[in-house]
Design an enzyme around this catalytic site. Structure first.
Site, PDB file in Angstrom:
ATOM      1  N   GLY A 169       0.817  -1.206   0.000  1.00 53.42           N
ATOM      2  CA  GLY A 169       0.000   0.000   0.000  1.00 53.42           C
ATOM      3  C   GLY A 169       0.858   1.265   0.000  1.00 53.42           C
ATOM      4  O   GLY A 169       1.927   1.324  -0.606  1.00 53.42           O
ATOM      5  N   SER A 170       0.409   2.258   0.743  1.00 51.17           N
ATOM      6  CA  SER A 170       1.051   3.580   0.712  1.00 51.17           C
ATOM      7  C   SER A 170       2.467   3.582   1.255  1.00 51.17           C
ATOM      8  O   SER A 170       3.227   4.542   0.999  1.00 51.17           O
ATOM      9  CB  SER A 170       0.200   4.582   1.490  1.00 51.17           C
ATOM     10  OG  SER A 170      -1.029   4.802   0.833  1.00 51.17           O
ATOM     11  N   THR A 171       2.857   2.547   1.980  1.00 48.17           N
ATOM     12  CA  THR A 171       4.226   2.524   2.514  1.00 48.17           C
ATOM     13  C   THR A 171       5.268   2.405   1.406  1.00 48.17           C
ATOM     14  O   THR A 171       6.454   2.632   1.649  1.00 48.17           O
ATOM     15  CB  THR A 171       4.410   1.356   3.505  1.00 48.17           C
ATOM     16  OG1 THR A 171       4.065   0.129   2.861  1.00 48.17           O
ATOM     17  CG2 THR A 171       3.538   1.552   4.740  1.00 48.17           C
TER      18      THR A 171
END
Length: 288
Positions: free
Chosen positions: A138-140
């Site tokens: 995801g956004s990581t």
């Protein structure tokens, strides 16, 4: 110490073979080797001590020193136990790595198991999720894409992008932001974790360069840590990407990573771009 450091240490099975963790990975060094003694006996099967032949003494197993800091390991395991209880989670994991060297100072996975009763532990409890479980980051993953674009000079921290007021139609597929934004700089887009901005930054790199950087950061391959069961993760070859793959991979979808890979990429950014190999065995010395 029961379950403390269980996924790192591993155990020796009832046949005397290392079967998990460092015990398995370094079994050939830890087990040592038996000795040999040749002798002769008389008709009564009594040894003739003065007729002994070749003698090779047994060798003790090696001594293995780990990079683990027991105090940090204790704090990490306690934090995982607390979060498991608070959220009624099925699993949790954490890794602490020294940025400049790659040393693993703590590594824990939950649920754990008692090393003294390993045969009673369910299979999922023995799984080291920190290295053997893959998931969509995801956004990581966004800092990796931004770092690649900054390195290639396709953007600067001040470069502005139209974030389409929260909904962007690209190649007939809609991409949304959690919050609607109009125009953001790259720096602000990263702070606000904008999907649309990160996807547009990825397009400035192109598929080939994006793939090259992701692989250079360690995704899609084993990092070679001193533990068994490490997974490659999933990063499909560019030739199998679709027209929107870059915009989705950039926000951590359509790619699967291990916790160790993701941590390694963050450490590389913090380490001025130097990617360090993670390791947990500091030294192996003779036990004799």
């Amino acid at each position: 110490q029961k379950s403390f450091l269980c996924h790192v240490l591993g155990f020796v099975n009832h046949m005397g073979t290392g079967s998990a963790g460092v015990e398995q990975q370094l079994d050939r060094y830890l087990r040592g080797s038996p000795g040999i003694m040749e002798g002769r006996v008389n008709a009564l099967r009594q040894e003739l001590y003065n007729r002994r032949g070749r003698y090779v003494p047994a060798l003790e197993g090696a001594n293995v020193t780990l990079t683990i800091d027991q105090n940090i390991q204790y704090m990490v395991e306690k934090a995982l136990d607390d979060v498991m209880a608070e959220h009624h989670a099925e699993g949790a994991w954490a890794v602490v790595q020294r940025v400049s060297t790659g040393e693993i100072l703590a590594l824990a996975s939950r649920p754990g198991f008692d090393l003294n009763a390993f045969n009673e532990a369910p299979e999922l409890a023995r799984l080291n999720r920190a290295v053997g479980y893959v998931y969509e980051p995801g956004s990581t993953l966004k800092p990796v894409v931004i770092a690649a674009a900054l390195e290639e000079h396709t953007v600067t921290p001040e470069t502005m992008f139209d974030c389409e007021n929260g909904a962007w139609l690209y190649k007939r597929r809609l991409l949304r932001d959690y919050h609607a934004y109009t125009r953001l700089s790259v720096a602000d887009g990263l702070k606000k974790s904008s999907n649309i901005l990160t996807a547009k930054v990825a397009l400035t790199l192109g598929d080939e360069r994006l793939d090259d950087y992701l692989r250079a950061f360690g995704f899609g391959r084993k990092l070679g840590v001193d533990l068994p069961g490490e997974e490659n993760g999933i990063l499909h070859p560019v030739k199998h990407w679709s027209g929107i793959s870059a915009t989705r991979i950039a926000i951590g979808q359509g790619i699967a990573v291990t916790a160790l890979q993701l941590l390694g990429s963050m450490c590389a950014i913090a380490n001025d771009g130097f990617m360090m190999k993670p390791y947990i065995v500091r030294e192996v010395t003779s036990g004799s």
